[in-house]
Motif scaffolding. Structure first.
Motif, PDB file in Angstrom:
ATOM      1  N   SER A  37       0.825  -1.210   0.000  1.00  0.00           N
ATOM      2  CA  SER A  37       0.000   0.000   0.000  1.00  0.00           C
ATOM      3  C   SER A  37       0.858   1.258   0.000  1.00  0.00           C
ATOM      4  O   SER A  37       0.514   2.248  -0.656  1.00  0.00           O
ATOM      5  CB  SER A  37      -0.932  -0.005   1.213  1.00  0.00           C
ATOM      6  N   GLN A  38       2.013   1.231   0.713  1.00  0.00           N
ATOM      7  CA  GLN A  38       2.878   2.415   0.719  1.00  0.00           C
ATOM      8  C   GLN A  38       3.432   2.709  -0.669  1.00  0.00           C
ATOM      9  O   GLN A  38       3.493   3.865  -1.101  1.00  0.00           O
ATOM     10  CB  GLN A  38       4.035   2.234   1.705  1.00  0.00           C
ATOM     11  N   GLU A  39       3.856   1.662  -1.367  1.00  0.00           N
ATOM     12  CA  GLU A  39       4.395   1.857  -2.709  1.00  0.00           C
ATOM     13  C   GLU A  39       3.295   2.255  -3.691  1.00  0.00           C
ATOM     14  O   GLU A  39       3.532   3.033  -4.612  1.00  0.00           O
ATOM     15  CB  GLU A  39       5.104   0.587  -3.183  1.00  0.00           C
ATOM     16  N   GLN A  40       2.121   1.733  -3.515  1.00  0.00           N
ATOM     17  CA  GLN A  40       1.012   2.142  -4.376  1.00  0.00           C
ATOM     18  C   GLN A  40       0.718   3.632  -4.184  1.00  0.00           C
ATOM     19  O   GLN A  40       0.488   4.362  -5.152  1.00  0.00           O
ATOM     20  CB  GLN A  40      -0.220   1.294  -4.063  1.00  0.00           C
ATOM     21  N   TRP A  41       0.756   4.084  -2.947  1.00  0.00           N
ATOM     22  CA  TRP A  41       0.529   5.498  -2.660  1.00  0.00           C
ATOM     23  C   TRP A  41       1.676   6.361  -3.196  1.00  0.00           C
ATOM     24  O   TRP A  41       1.459   7.456  -3.716  1.00  0.00           O
ATOM     25  CB  TRP A  41       0.367   5.689  -1.157  1.00  0.00           C
ATOM     26  N   ALA A  42       2.896   5.863  -3.087  1.00  0.00           N
ATOM     27  CA  ALA A  42       4.063   6.661  -3.462  1.00  0.00           C
ATOM     28  C   ALA A  42       4.275   6.726  -4.973  1.00  0.00           C
ATOM     29  O   ALA A  42       4.738   7.747  -5.490  1.00  0.00           O
ATOM     30  CB  ALA A  42       5.319   6.100  -2.783  1.00  0.00           C
ATOM     31  N   ARG A  43       3.925   5.664  -5.692  1.00  0.00           N
ATOM     32  CA  ARG A  43       4.334   5.572  -7.086  1.00  0.00           C
ATOM     33  C   ARG A  43       3.208   5.718  -8.102  1.00  0.00           C
ATOM     34  O   ARG A  43       3.481   5.938  -9.291  1.00  0.00           O
ATOM     35  CB  ARG A  43       5.063   4.236  -7.303  1.00  0.00           C
ATOM     36  N   LEU A  44       1.977   5.587  -7.663  1.00  0.00           N
ATOM     37  CA  LEU A  44       0.867   5.716  -8.612  1.00  0.00           C
ATOM     38  C   LEU A  44       0.357   7.152  -8.659  1.00  0.00           C
ATOM     39  O   LEU A  44       0.583   7.938  -7.750  1.00  0.00           O
ATOM     40  CB  LEU A  44      -0.263   4.758  -8.240  1.00  0.00           C
ATOM     41  N   LYS A  45      -0.340   7.478  -9.739  1.00  0.00           N
ATOM     42  CA  LYS A  45      -0.858   8.829  -9.963  1.00  0.00           C
ATOM     43  C   LYS A  45      -1.948   9.153  -8.952  1.00  0.00           C
ATOM     44  O   LYS A  45      -2.955   8.446  -8.855  1.00  0.00           O
ATOM     45  CB  LYS A  45      -1.420   8.920 -11.393  1.00  0.00           C
ATOM     46  N   ARG A  46      -1.775  10.243  -8.201  1.00  0.00           N
ATOM     47  CA  ARG A  46      -2.782  10.642  -7.221  1.00  0.00           C
ATOM     48  C   ARG A  46      -3.906  11.415  -7.895  1.00  0.00           C
ATOM     49  O   ARG A  46      -3.663  12.217  -8.799  1.00  0.00           O
ATOM     50  CB  ARG A  46      -2.141  11.470  -6.107  1.00  0.00           C
ATOM     51  N   VAL A  47      -5.114  11.160  -7.437  1.00  0.00           N
ATOM     52  CA  VAL A  47      -6.287  11.831  -8.001  1.00  0.00           C
ATOM     53  C   VAL A  47      -7.129  12.399  -6.860  1.00  0.00           C
ATOM     54  O   VAL A  47      -7.197  11.809  -5.775  1.00  0.00           O
ATOM     55  CB  VAL A  47      -7.134  10.868  -8.865  1.00  0.00           C
ATOM     56  N   PRO A  48      -7.781  13.541  -7.056  1.00  0.00           N
ATOM     57  CA  PRO A  48      -8.661  14.094  -6.025  1.00  0.00           C
ATOM     58  C   PRO A  48      -9.834  13.157  -5.748  1.00  0.00           C
ATOM     59  O   PRO A  48     -10.307  12.455  -6.649  1.00  0.00           O
ATOM     60  CB  PRO A  48      -9.129  15.423  -6.631  1.00  0.00           C
ATOM     61  N   LEU A  49     -10.305  13.155  -4.507  1.00  0.00           N
ATOM     62  CA  LEU A  49     -11.447  12.309  -4.171  1.00  0.00           C
ATOM     63  C   LEU A  49     -12.670  12.681  -4.994  1.00  0.00           C
ATOM     64  O   LEU A  49     -13.504  11.819  -5.298  1.00  0.00           O
ATOM     65  CB  LEU A  49     -11.762  12.434  -2.678  1.00  0.00           C
ATOM     66  N   GLY A  50     -12.783  13.953  -5.368  1.00  0.00           N
ATOM     67  CA  GLY A  50     -13.920  14.383  -6.169  1.00  0.00           C
ATOM     68  C   GLY A  50     -13.905  13.864  -7.581  1.00  0.00           C
ATOM     69  O   GLY A  50     -14.892  14.024  -8.318  1.00  0.00           O
ATOM     70  N   GLU A  51     -12.793  13.236  -8.007  1.00  0.00           N
ATOM     71  CA  GLU A  51     -12.683  12.705  -9.368  1.00  0.00           C
ATOM     72  C   GLU A  51     -12.580  11.187  -9.384  1.00  0.00           C
ATOM     73  O   GLU A  51     -12.165  10.595 -10.387  1.00  0.00           O
ATOM     74  CB  GLU A  51     -11.471  13.322 -10.071  1.00  0.00           C
ATOM     75  N   LEU A  52     -12.934  10.532  -8.286  1.00  0.00           N
ATOM     76  CA  LEU A  52     -12.817   9.077  -8.213  1.00  0.00           C
ATOM     77  C   LEU A  52     -13.667   8.395  -9.280  1.00  0.00           C
ATOM     78  O   LEU A  52     -14.759   8.852  -9.611  1.00  0.00           O
ATOM     79  CB  LEU A  52     -13.271   8.584  -6.838  1.00  0.00           C
ATOM     80  N   ARG A  53     -13.135   7.303  -9.781  1.00  0.00           N
ATOM     81  CA  ARG A  53     -13.896   6.449 -10.683  1.00  0.00           C
ATOM     82  C   ARG A  53     -13.665   4.999 -10.265  1.00  0.00           C
ATOM     83  O   ARG A  53     -12.624   4.685  -9.640  1.00  0.00           O
ATOM     84  CB  ARG A  53     -13.480   6.667 -12.137  1.00  0.00           C
ATOM     85  N   PRO A  54     -14.590   4.108 -10.525  1.00  0.00           N
ATOM     86  CA  PRO A  54     -14.414   2.709 -10.127  1.00  0.00           C
ATOM     87  C   PRO A  54     -13.073   2.152 -10.620  1.00  0.00           C
ATOM     88  O   PRO A  54     -12.663   2.383 -11.760  1.00  0.00           O
ATOM     89  CB  PRO A  54     -15.594   2.004 -10.806  1.00  0.00           C
ATOM     90  N   GLY A  55     -12.410   1.437  -9.737  1.00  0.00           N
ATOM     91  CA  GLY A  55     -11.095   0.885 -10.038  1.00  0.00           C
ATOM     92  C   GLY A  55      -9.976   1.655  -9.389  1.00  0.00           C
ATOM     93  O   GLY A  55      -8.874   1.117  -9.201  1.00  0.00           O
TER      94      GLY A  55
END
Length: 385
Positions: A278-296
């Protein structure tokens, strides 16, 4: 052990985040539990589970490094074997050249041989051949020297890589024991509770999560769900297919999962490999605002990013909560949200999307995974290889 603590905002009895359980746990018949409120019990369990989850993600990170290190050792050993074979061939060629040099040795210089030759043109042609042979000899010697250097360097790197692999394996064993110890602390607290206390704890949790979810949805933090990409759709459907499977720390399916094991495998099956923890997913993947969430998209929790879930839409996620629980659908606010990341930021949204059907009962059970205290926190048999 993917922590699913109640989201920030629940009014709990004030207790330091690092407080230790009281000696002897909570009494049963003695009535000692009366001195500890349900909120205090919940706080203690949250802390113990979060410590265990942090230790689990540390273990998972070392497991991933160890997996890569094993592959590197294998690659270096294969390269060393090829170089040693080439070195053997080069030494054979050098030996043949040495024998030829000995058999064809002469004290006459090429210039004198040209002057004494009956056919100067033949001598010149012969000299050309001799020159070509000399160049081939030089190349053979150069190849031999280069192969010796490469073999020596590869042997050194292979030894260092193996030493690193052994060090990682030792570290992994220590981390495995750390997870076991922290889970035993959870188990000791759980088995100290009466059925009435467990029931009160579960009810307190459900009420708290419902209130937090209501506040979260009313806050406007979430916008209208976007359309998932084709890969996001596949990740969601794979995660939904895992509903009901047990949580087991350090596992990546197919029979059981921990939190980041579920999200990483879901996206791998969708065609986009992502980091394991989970730490690496948070550190290395593209962050998106909660207001723009999409399934997946992945929703990451807690300040140290020690828990992760996969967004389903409509304010719900699918997650592997922690030991004693199963993969389930949960309110997004069941845990304190850190943020969200998108594994496929370049993925084109689908024009039409039909969400997968969530089976009846998929939202049942504790989002914190401690409704039952009859599990034994032992390391997975496949975790140490």
């Amino acid at each position: 052990m993917c922590t699913a603590a109640v989201a920030a905002g629940i009014v709990l009895a004030p207790v330091p985040a690092t407080a230790e359980p009281e000696p002897g746990g909570v009494g049963r018949a003695s009535g000692a539990g009366a001195d500890r409120s349900v909120a205090k019990l919940l706080t203690d369990l949250q802390r113990l589970y979060q410590e265990a989850e942090k230790a689990t993600e540390t273990y998972n990170a070392t497991e991933e490094r160890l997996r890569k290190q094993r592959a590197e050792v294998k690659r270096l050993n294969a390269a060393l074997a090829r170089t040693r074979l080439s070195l053997h061939d080069s030494r054979g060629a050098a030996g043949r050249l040495a024998r030829q040099q000995y058999q064809n040795s002469s004290n006459l210089s090429p210039y004198l041989r040209l002057l004494l030759a009956r056919d100067p043109q033949h001598a010149l042609d012969q000299g050309h051949v001799i020159g070509q042979l000399a160049r081939e000899r030089a190349e053979t010697v150069g190849r031999l020297t280069g192969d010796e250097k490469r073999a020596g360097e590869l042997a050194r790197r292979a030894r260092e890589a193996l030493d690193e692999q052994l060090a990682l394996a030792e570290r992994q064993e220590v981390e495995r024991d750390d997870v076991d110890e922290r889970l035993r602390a959870v188990e000791e607290l759980l088995v100290s509770l009466t059925p009435e206390e467990l029931a009160a704890l579960a009810e307190f949790e459900r009420d708290g999560i419902a209130e937090d979810q209501e506040r979260f949805m009313a806050s406007g933090a979430l916008g209208d769900d976007g359309m998932p990409s084709a890969e996001g759709d596949r990740a969601v459907r794979f995660a939904v297919e895992q509903l009901g499977k047990p949580y087991e720390w350090g596992t990546e399916g197919p029979a059981s999962y921990d939190c980041s094991g579920l999200t990483s495998v879901a996206w791998e099956r969708a065609g986009t490999p992502i980091p394991r923890t989970s730490q690496e997913q948070w550190a290395r993947l593209k962050r998106v605002p909660l207001g723009e969430l999409r399934p997946g998209d992945l929703v990451v929790y807690f300040p140290e990013a020690t828990h992760v879930a996969l967004y389903l839409g409509d304010g719900m996620v699918v997650q592997a909560p922690r030991p004693g629980a199963e993969v389930k659908a949960s309110p997004i606010a069941a845990n304190p949200v850190l943020g969200a990341v998108r594994p496929d930021p370049g993925g084109e949204p689908l024009r039409r999307y039909t969400p997968p059907r969530i089976p009846e009962g998929a939202t049942d059970g504790s989002d914190e995974g401690y409704a039952a205290a009859d599990y034994a926190p032992v390391a997975p048999e496949t975790s140490i290889r």
